[in-house]
Design a protein around this motif. Structure first.
Motif, short mmCIF file in Angstrom:
data_model
loop_
_atom_site.label_atom_id
_atom_site.label_comp_id
_atom_site.label_asym_id
_atom_site.label_seq_id
_atom_site.Cartn_x
_atom_site.Cartn_y
_atom_site.Cartn_z
N PRO A 1 -36.80 28.70 -26.38
CA PRO A 1 -37.03 27.26 -26.20
C PRO A 1 -35.98 26.66 -25.27
O PRO A 1 -34.80 27.03 -25.32
N LEU A 2 -36.42 25.75 -24.43
CA LEU A 2 -35.56 25.15 -23.40
C LEU A 2 -35.61 23.64 -23.54
O LEU A 2 -36.68 23.04 -23.55
N PHE A 3 -34.44 23.01 -23.64
CA PHE A 3 -34.34 21.59 -23.92
C PHE A 3 -34.03 20.78 -22.67
O PHE A 3 -33.17 21.16 -21.89
N ALA A 4 -34.72 19.66 -22.51
CA ALA A 4 -34.42 18.74 -21.43
C ALA A 4 -33.33 17.78 -21.90
O ALA A 4 -33.52 17.03 -22.85
N LEU A 5 -32.18 17.83 -21.22
CA LEU A 5 -31.03 17.03 -21.59
C LEU A 5 -30.53 16.30 -20.34
O LEU A 5 -31.19 16.31 -19.31
N THR A 6 -29.38 15.67 -20.43
CA THR A 6 -28.79 15.03 -19.25
C THR A 6 -27.51 15.75 -18.87
O THR A 6 -26.90 16.45 -19.68
N LEU A 7 -27.10 15.57 -17.62
CA LEU A 7 -25.82 16.12 -17.19
C LEU A 7 -24.69 15.55 -18.04
O LEU A 7 -23.73 16.26 -18.37
N ARG A 8 -24.80 14.29 -18.41
CA ARG A 8 -23.77 13.67 -19.25
C ARG A 8 -23.64 14.40 -20.58
O ARG A 8 -22.54 14.73 -21.04
N GLY A 9 -24.79 14.67 -21.22
CA GLY A 9 -24.76 15.35 -22.50
C GLY A 9 -24.22 16.77 -22.40
O GLY A 9 -23.43 17.22 -23.24
N MET A 10 -24.63 17.49 -21.35
CA MET A 10 -24.14 18.86 -21.19
C MET A 10 -22.65 18.89 -20.89
O MET A 10 -21.92 19.77 -21.37
N ALA A 11 -22.17 17.94 -20.11
CA ALA A 11 -20.73 17.87 -19.84
C ALA A 11 -19.97 17.61 -21.13
O ALA A 11 -18.92 18.22 -21.40
N ARG A 12 -20.49 16.72 -21.95
CA ARG A 12 -19.85 16.43 -23.24
C ARG A 12 -19.73 17.72 -24.08
O ARG A 12 -18.69 18.01 -24.66
N ALA A 13 -20.81 18.50 -24.12
CA ALA A 13 -20.80 19.73 -24.91
C ALA A 13 -19.79 20.73 -24.37
O ALA A 13 -19.05 21.37 -25.15
N PHE A 14 -19.74 20.92 -23.05
CA PHE A 14 -18.81 21.88 -22.48
C PHE A 14 -17.37 21.44 -22.66
O PHE A 14 -16.47 22.28 -22.80
N GLY A 15 -17.12 20.15 -22.65
CA GLY A 15 -15.77 19.66 -22.93
C GLY A 15 -15.33 20.03 -24.34
O GLY A 15 -14.18 20.40 -24.57
N ARG A 16 -16.26 19.95 -25.28
CA ARG A 16 -15.94 20.31 -26.66
C ARG A 16 -15.62 21.79 -26.78
O ARG A 16 -14.67 22.18 -27.45
N LEU A 17 -16.42 22.61 -26.12
CA LEU A 17 -16.16 24.06 -26.17
C LEU A 17 -14.82 24.39 -25.52
O LEU A 17 -14.03 25.17 -26.05
N ALA A 18 -14.57 23.81 -24.35
CA ALA A 18 -13.37 24.16 -23.58
C ALA A 18 -12.10 23.75 -24.30
O ALA A 18 -11.07 24.43 -24.19
N ALA A 19 -12.13 22.64 -25.02
CA ALA A 19 -10.94 22.16 -25.71
C ALA A 19 -10.74 22.83 -27.07
O ALA A 19 -9.63 22.86 -27.59
N ARG B 1 -11.66 33.88 -13.75
CA ARG B 1 -10.54 34.77 -13.48
C ARG B 1 -9.43 34.06 -12.71
O ARG B 1 -8.25 34.29 -12.95
N ARG B 2 -9.80 33.22 -11.77
CA ARG B 2 -8.81 32.66 -10.84
C ARG B 2 -8.18 31.35 -11.32
O ARG B 2 -7.10 30.98 -10.85
N VAL B 3 -8.86 30.62 -12.20
CA VAL B 3 -8.32 29.34 -12.69
C VAL B 3 -8.09 29.46 -14.19
O VAL B 3 -9.05 29.40 -14.97
N PRO B 4 -6.87 29.67 -14.62
CA PRO B 4 -6.58 29.88 -16.04
C PRO B 4 -7.11 28.75 -16.91
O PRO B 4 -6.92 27.56 -16.60
N GLY B 5 -7.79 29.11 -17.99
CA GLY B 5 -8.28 28.13 -18.94
C GLY B 5 -9.63 27.54 -18.63
O GLY B 5 -10.23 26.87 -19.47
N LEU B 6 -10.14 27.79 -17.43
CA LEU B 6 -11.42 27.20 -17.04
C LEU B 6 -12.55 27.95 -17.75
O LEU B 6 -12.53 29.16 -17.88
N LEU B 7 -13.54 27.21 -18.21
CA LEU B 7 -14.73 27.76 -18.86
C LEU B 7 -15.93 27.43 -17.98
O LEU B 7 -16.14 26.26 -17.63
N ALA B 8 -16.73 28.42 -17.60
CA ALA B 8 -17.80 28.18 -16.64
C ALA B 8 -19.07 28.92 -17.02
O ALA B 8 -19.03 30.03 -17.53
N LYS B 9 -20.19 28.27 -16.77
CA LYS B 9 -21.50 28.91 -16.94
C LYS B 9 -22.48 28.27 -15.98
O LYS B 9 -22.55 27.04 -15.87
#
Length: 353
Positions: free
Chosen positions: A206-224, A264-272
């Motif tokens: 299943p694939l959800f339609a979201l906003t860039l704002r919402g996805m950024a919020r989620a990745f901020g939570r994971l990264a921190a 690999r090149r930017v310590p601490g960065l989380l990317a997908k």
């Protein structure tokens, strides 16, 4: 969470309903702009600082499909449901892997650890995603398989989560299946949004339609999350997924892939990344960036992402070779693909979410 019925129509989208994307990148040839890539992006601050818009361009509140950028959120849901994997295999559960031997073997290991065989996978079949991996696979007589497909790690983890919880493995892709309902609830929690619609991703989930704002919020939570020792020691799922991805970037994508190189090149960065021009980046302090290239093309994704990271004062020197594309004419450089000056006129004032 109820899933809207999927209805498709052959009617062309109405102009008034199209997202208000702006130019994010341009390719030049001989000093003339040859092509323009439109899109939208947003960067937000971490929750600890009060989530605010730090920079934006285009229409970051328009719904879009994050595609494979959802995988880290799906992995969080599975860890919460008891999935306990070594870090390299947990990274693979959040991966769009290249199909190297380590990736295929890793997906098989997830299955074997839970008493499953490859026949348990319900994802689509495909050749390895990476160009060199695909060529080697074909030279060896390989054909399209579920294990070689770039989402096999996620699917193996979903099947394993079913075993752990005593849920049926067969039919785990059905939106009404417990594992998919758990994923849906987790996505809503992490993004702070109810999906505007639900479709089916290329691999079958299943694939959800979201906003860039919402996805950024989620990745901020994971990264921190990984930086909170109390949360990490308590088995915090967000911290576990972030730690796995950062520790094993080669499993999240593969050798020669830009997402692997970012981490690999930017310590601490989380990317997908995600198909159709999607890029998500989270920073250790909870700031996060979400990018969507409107035409779905891949070549503008990284130059735009790096330009936005520069605007966030992230040191991007190690990423210089990813920040521009060289345009050739007769085998010689005649132009460049570069991020546009999208921040000059499109950044809104800081806004509390």
């Amino acid at each position: 969470m109820p899933f809207p019925a999927l209805t498709e129509t052959a009617a062309a989208p109405q102009t008034g309903t199209l997202p208000r994307h702006v130019p994010l990148a341009a390719q030049t040839r001989g000093g003339l702009v040859e092509s323009i890539h439109y899109g939208s992006l947003i960067a937000v601050s971490g929750e600890a600082a009060g989530t605010r818009t730090l920079l934006a361009a285009g229409d970051p509140s328009a719904p879009f499909y994050p595609r494979s950028a959802l995988k880290p959120l799906q992995a969080v849901a599975m860890v919460r449901a008891g999935l306990d994997l070594p870090a390299d295999l947990l990274a693979l559960a959040a991966a769009s892997h290249s199909g190297a031997a380590a990736h295929r073997d890793g997906a098989a290991r997830i299955l074997q650890l839970h008493g499953l065989s490859v026949e348990a996978l319900e994802n689509s079949t495909d050749l390895p995603y990476g160009a060199s991996e695909r060529e080697a696979w074909l030279r060896g007589g390989g054909t399209a398989t579920r294990l070689a497909q770039n989402c096999s790690g996620k699917h193996a983890a979903m099947a394993a989560t079913c075993v752990i919880n005593g849920w049926p493995v067969a039919g785990y892709l059905d939106p009404s299946h417990p594992v998919q309902r758990l994923v849906a609830e987790t996505v809503v929690e992490l993004t702070g949004e109810e999906p505007s619609t639900v479709s089916t991703d290329g691999c079958g989930t299943p694939l959800f339609a979201l906003t860039l704002r919402g996805m950024a919020r989620a990745f901020g939570r994971l990264a921190a999350a990984e930086l909170d020792p109390a949360a990490a020691s308590a088995g915090n799922a967000e911290a576990a997924v972030a730690h796995a991805m950062r520790s094993h970037p080669e499993m999240v994508a593969g050798e020669g892939r830009d997402v692997t190189e970012l981490m690999r090149r930017v310590p601490g960065l989380l990317a997908k990344d995600g198909f159709e021009g999607v890029q998500l980046v989270g920073l250790p302090d909870g700031r996060a960036l979400a990018v969507k290239i409107s035409d779905g093309g891949d070549r503008a994704r990284m130059p735009v992402t790096i330009r936005a990271l520069e605007a966030l004062d992230v040191g991007t020197g190690p990423l210089a070779d990813l920040a521009a594309g060289t345009v050739l004419g007769g085998g010689h450089p005649v132009g460049l693909l570069l991020a546009a000056d999208f921040l000059h006129s499109t950044s809104p004032a800081p806004e509390t979410l």
